[in-house]
Structure formats: C-alpha cells, structure tokens
Scaffold this motif. Sequence first.
Motif, short mmCIF file in Angstrom:
data_model
loop_
_atom_site.label_atom_id
_atom_site.label_comp_id
_atom_site.label_asym_id
_atom_site.label_seq_id
_atom_site.Cartn_x
_atom_site.Cartn_y
_atom_site.Cartn_z
N PRO A 50 1.13 -1.29 0.21
CA PRO A 50 -0.10 -0.07 0.27
C PRO A 50 0.91 1.31 0.23
CG PRO A 50 -0.10 -0.63 2.42
CD PRO A 50 0.62 -1.99 1.43
N GLY A 51 0.32 2.55 -1.22
CA GLY A 51 0.62 3.38 -0.78
C GLY A 51 2.59 3.69 -1.40
N ALA A 52 2.95 4.85 -1.59
CA ALA A 52 4.58 4.87 -2.05
C ALA A 52 5.08 4.62 -0.44
CB ALA A 52 4.07 5.92 -2.28
N ILE A 53 6.92 5.57 -0.96
CA ILE A 53 7.45 5.68 0.31
C ILE A 53 7.61 6.67 -0.77
CG2 ILE A 53 9.64 5.40 0.99
CD1 ILE A 53 9.34 2.18 0.93
N HIS A 54 7.63 7.20 0.71
CA HIS A 54 8.47 9.02 0.53
C HIS A 54 9.58 9.00 0.93
CE1 HIS A 54 3.76 11.09 0.42
NE2 HIS A 54 4.24 10.00 -0.25
N ILE A 55 10.92 9.84 0.40
CA ILE A 55 11.88 9.83 1.03
C ILE A 55 12.03 11.44 1.41
CG2 ILE A 55 14.07 9.68 0.94
CD1 ILE A 55 13.64 7.07 0.00
N LEU A 56 11.97 12.48 2.37
CA LEU A 56 11.76 13.65 2.66
C LEU A 56 13.16 13.60 3.09
CD1 LEU A 56 8.48 14.44 4.42
CD2 LEU A 56 9.29 14.09 1.86
N ASN A 57 13.77 14.81 2.36
CA ASN A 57 14.87 15.93 2.18
C ASN A 57 14.91 17.04 3.59
OD1 ASN A 57 17.40 13.46 2.09
ND2 ASN A 57 15.60 13.74 0.06
N GLY A 58 15.91 17.24 4.10
CA GLY A 58 16.02 19.17 4.69
C GLY A 58 16.92 19.72 4.86
N PRO A 59 17.12 20.63 5.46
CA PRO A 59 17.76 21.88 4.83
C PRO A 59 19.43 21.83 4.08
CG PRO A 59 17.52 21.93 7.33
CD PRO A 59 16.80 20.89 6.63
N ASN A 60 19.50 22.24 3.28
CA ASN A 60 20.78 21.85 3.15
C ASN A 60 21.54 20.92 2.41
OD1 ASN A 60 22.05 24.58 3.59
ND2 ASN A 60 22.03 24.58 5.79
N LEU A 61 20.44 20.58 1.83
CA LEU A 61 21.29 19.01 1.38
C LEU A 61 21.29 19.23 -0.17
CD1 LEU A 61 19.06 16.57 3.97
CD2 LEU A 61 21.39 16.41 3.63
N ASP A 62 20.26 19.89 -0.49
CA ASP A 62 20.42 20.21 -1.91
C ASP A 62 21.77 21.22 -2.38
OD1 ASP A 62 19.95 22.63 -0.11
OD2 ASP A 62 19.41 24.06 -2.13
N LEU A 63 23.20 20.84 -1.12
CA LEU A 63 24.16 21.05 -1.49
C LEU A 63 24.78 20.06 -1.24
CD1 LEU A 63 24.26 24.38 0.44
CD2 LEU A 63 24.25 24.09 -1.97
N LEU A 64 24.07 18.73 -1.36
CA LEU A 64 25.21 17.16 -0.85
C LEU A 64 26.12 17.47 -2.17
CD1 LEU A 64 25.26 15.31 1.12
CD2 LEU A 64 23.51 14.38 -0.15
#
Length: 142
Positions: free
Chosen positions: A2-16
């Motif tokens: 049932p349902g998708a898995i949601h992977i949520l990333n917080g602040p500054n991870l766009d700079l990983l």
Amino acid sequence: MPGAIHILNGPNLDLLGLREPHIYGHTTLAQVEAMCRDAAQGDLLFAQTNHEGEMIEMIHAAFGTAAGIIINPAGWSFRSIAIRDALAAFGGPVIELHISNIHARDAAHRDSLISPVATAVIAGLGAQGYPVAMDALYRLIS
C-alpha cells in the motif's frame, strides 16, 4: 504494497556533495535520488526543501497515502518540535536518516528531537544509508 514510500530531505541537503564533504561525502542529492530509484520496489516520492513549513506540508501529504516515510531532517533534527509533531501524527513507520553519525558529532548536532517518534534511526552510513533505510522500511511494511 500500500502506498508509496516518501523520502524527505531537509535544509542544505540540496548542497550535498559540495557542503562539508569531509562530513557528508561527495555524493550529490541527485545521485542519492538515483540510488533510491534503483532500489525502489514501487512508487517513490523523493523531495527536498529548505523551508520548515513546506516539510510539514510534505509530511501531512503522506497521511493516508504513504506506506512509510524516510526523513533526513538535517538541522531540523535538533530544533523543530513542529516537524517532530507532524511525524508523530503520521501513524505509519518513520525512519530517521542521517548521513553522518550524529552521536559522534558536536553537542549541537547530537541530540535529535525526531528520534523519539521515529520507528528506527540510521546514522553514519553516508549516502549508502538511503538504500539501507529503504530496505528496512520495505521490511517494516511487508
């Protein structure tokens, strides 16, 4: 499943991959997403935000639709009661994920407010923690 898995990333991870590679490594968030998509056994939502209210909205959007959440709350781990409360209300399994071993870090990066409401915590495996978390979540929801 049932349902998708949601992977949520917080602040500054766009700079990983760019930000403090001695702590977080050289893998970019786009590479992490590709690893997760390769490991996916079904639908997957992969998202990142630098805005706390948007993260709360993403958690709320998972209510009744997601099989489980993997969240790397980054700096919000240590400061956000609002994200903690949203995750506590989710009702499904939540895996808190950290690229670094927060327990071996300085005092400001050691004590997560999210951990008490998480089903499990994975820390210190670098970017490889993401597929490990996915495997664990699939086991929890099967």
